[in-house]
Scaffold this active site. Structure first.
Site, PDB file in Angstrom:
ATOM      1  CG  ASP A 207      -1.912   1.186   1.456  1.00 22.29           C
ATOM      2  OD1 ASP A 207      -2.859   1.149   0.596  1.00 22.29           O
ATOM      3  OD2 ASP A 207      -1.589   2.364   2.049  1.00 22.29           O
ATOM      4  CD  GLU A 244      -2.491   2.565  -3.322  1.00 19.20           C
ATOM      5  OE1 GLU A 244      -3.541   3.076  -3.477  1.00 19.20           O
ATOM      6  OE2 GLU A 244      -1.799   2.496  -2.020  1.00 19.20           O
TER       7      GLU A 244
END
Length: 493
Positions: A207, A244
């Site tokens: 993330d 990401e």
């Protein structure tokens, strides 16, 4: 001697990076599903009863580490770490380990969404996590790790997204920003990831990767253990990494800085496929889909129609609320040989913060299914829509074949073959597609896996008869329930 050592180091780093693009799929499987906010026990059951038999390759699971308790239990509380203890609303460490083992046993790999960039944001007073751990985020005190203020970057706000320093060292929406150049922080992150590797996971979705310097991530990734051979991974296998990195093409921090460390989430894919199937771009242009559109090389791109973040935003991105277009877009996604494919499995939401389905005590509830296997109690479960799981089977059947026989009507009707193993046709016009088209398939009768299933040699939906020249009559009405038709060699009547 120094030159030899330097060359060896560079070669080893390059080989590790290349290995981190390998998702370690079983056989011909090649689709990941994100079971967003599911409990570990439910994922284990889903692997055994549905995902394994249907040929899914892996599951992306929600963050596994302890997170802050937020009022109303919004989904995003999972993205606010308190410690690295494996206790969340989805279950505890024992349940997580059981899920990983059971999924691996049926050929479904597990990829964990991990939070390496930050800890929880500000909270008035003492915050309590899902494992009961206390922390004081406003003081950057997280004794459950432990982290103290010296383990974080100095407090600052991202006000200029074109300023690299702010993007990578200031706080993303107020989340306390870890200093990944710190030896202590690195050691705790590596320890956390290695523990998950020991439990049998195949890799990680990282993330907010663009908010961390690529050189820090390279150090962390290269320091990780090899995958656990007790879970069926070959010796010296490296964890699959997908990161990401939101890059719309004009970002100061570019996806290109991360693509050699592992795969990167290709957000441009999501935007452009949404544009096309919403009717803002003619489908005929999809013939050149892939790098010609400015996308990453196929093996470096994690591709998706929507994800848990952008499905909640306004704009071109498609989600389950536009089911006819969504199913067409997903069919194209899974039929076209580009990228590492991931499909979304959502829960219903009315606003950005809607929590997952929960009971009166705010405990996540298990999905329930109707007679057709669809979810009925607040879970959307797109992966259980026949039009989507059938395309997972299509993608498996045509693996390692190329696009041939492209046809279009100059607008929004297209078809193409995958070698001599599969055929897809899509009608996104407001009039019928009725055409003799080259399916490239061997002669015979084939079941359209979008409108029905092949059961005991009979097709429950449309069927297409292919002649000796590979041609068949294709009809997709403008008012048909689905605007797509798919045939493949494993669905021959």
């Amino acid at each position: 001697m120094f030159k030899f050592a330097l060359t060896l180091t560079l070669c080893l780093a390059g080989s590790l990076s290349l290995a981190q693009h390998n998702p370690h799929w079983w056989g011909n499987r090649n689709t990941i599903v994100h079971l967003f906010e599911w409990k570990w026990s439910d994922i284990a059951q889903e692997c055994e009863s549905f995902l394994g038999p249907r040929g899914f390759a892996g599951v992306q699971v929600s963050p596994v580490n302890e997170n802050i308790l937020s009022a109303g239990r919004p989904w995003w509380e999972r993205y606010q770490p308190i410690s690295y203890k494996l206790t969340t609303r989805s279950g505890n460490e024992e349940e997580f380990g059981d899920m990983v083992r059971r999924c691996n046993d049926v050929g479904v790999r597990i990829y964990v969404d991990v939070l390496l960039n930050h800890m929880s944001g500000d909270f008035d007073g003492v915050a309590v996590g899902t494992a009961g751990t206390e922390a004081e985020p406003s003081k950057k005190s997280f004794p459950g790790v432990p982290y103290t203020a010296q383990d974080f970057h100095p407090t600052c706000e991202i006000t200029d997204w074109n300023d690299r320093f702010q993007v990578q060292q200031c706080e993303l929406v107020g989340l306390k920003d870890l200093d990944q150049s710190s030896d202590w922080v690195r050691s705790k992150l590596i320890e956390f990831l290695d523990h998950l590797i020991e439990l049998g996971v195949a890799g990680f979705r990282v993330d907010a990767a663009k908010h961390m310097a690529s050189e820090d991530l390279e150090y962390i990734y290269s320091s990780l253990s090899n995958l656990n051979i007790d879970h069926g991974f070959p010796h010296n296998s490296r964890p699959f990494i997908f990161q990401e990195v939101i890059d719309h093409g004009h970002e100061t921090v570019s996806r290109d800085e991360y693509k050699d460390l592992g795969a990167v989430t290709e957000f441009r894919f999501s935007e452009e496929i949404g544009n096309a199937f919403r009717g803002n771009n003619a489908l005929k242009w999809l013939q050149s889909w892939g790098t010609d559109w400015g996308f990453l090389p196929s093996g470096q791109a994690l591709t998706f129609v929507d994800n848990h973040d952008n499905q909640r935003d306004a704009g071109a991105v498609l989600n389950y609320k536009s089911p006819r277009q969504y199913k067409m877009a997903t069919a194209f996604h899974l039929a076209y040989p580009y990228g590492i494919s991931r499909v979304m499995s959502s829960f219903a939401f009315d606003d950005h913060d809607t929590p997952p389905p929960q009971d009166a005590q705010e405990r996540i509830i298990s999905p329930e299914f109707d007679a057709d296997g669809a979810c009925v109690n607040g879970w959307i479960c797109e992966h259980r829509w026949r039009q989507i799981y059938a395309m997972v089977g299509f993608k498996n059947a045509v693996r390692d074949t190329e696009i041939t026989g492209w046809w279009d009507n100059g607008d929004n009707q297209i078809s193409f073959c995958r070698g001599n193993k599969g055929f897809l046709a899509i009608n996104n016009n407001l009039y019928d597609l009725s055409q003799d088209l080259n399916t490239c398939l061997p002669a015979g009768t084939y079941c359209d896996v979008i409108s029905g299933s092949l059961i005991d040699g009979s097709c429950t939906g449309k069927s297409v008869t292919v002649n000796e020249n590979g041609y068949g009559y294709i009809h997709i009405g403008s008012d048909d329930f689905d605007g797509v038709l798919a045939l493949h060699v494993d669905a021959k009547v």
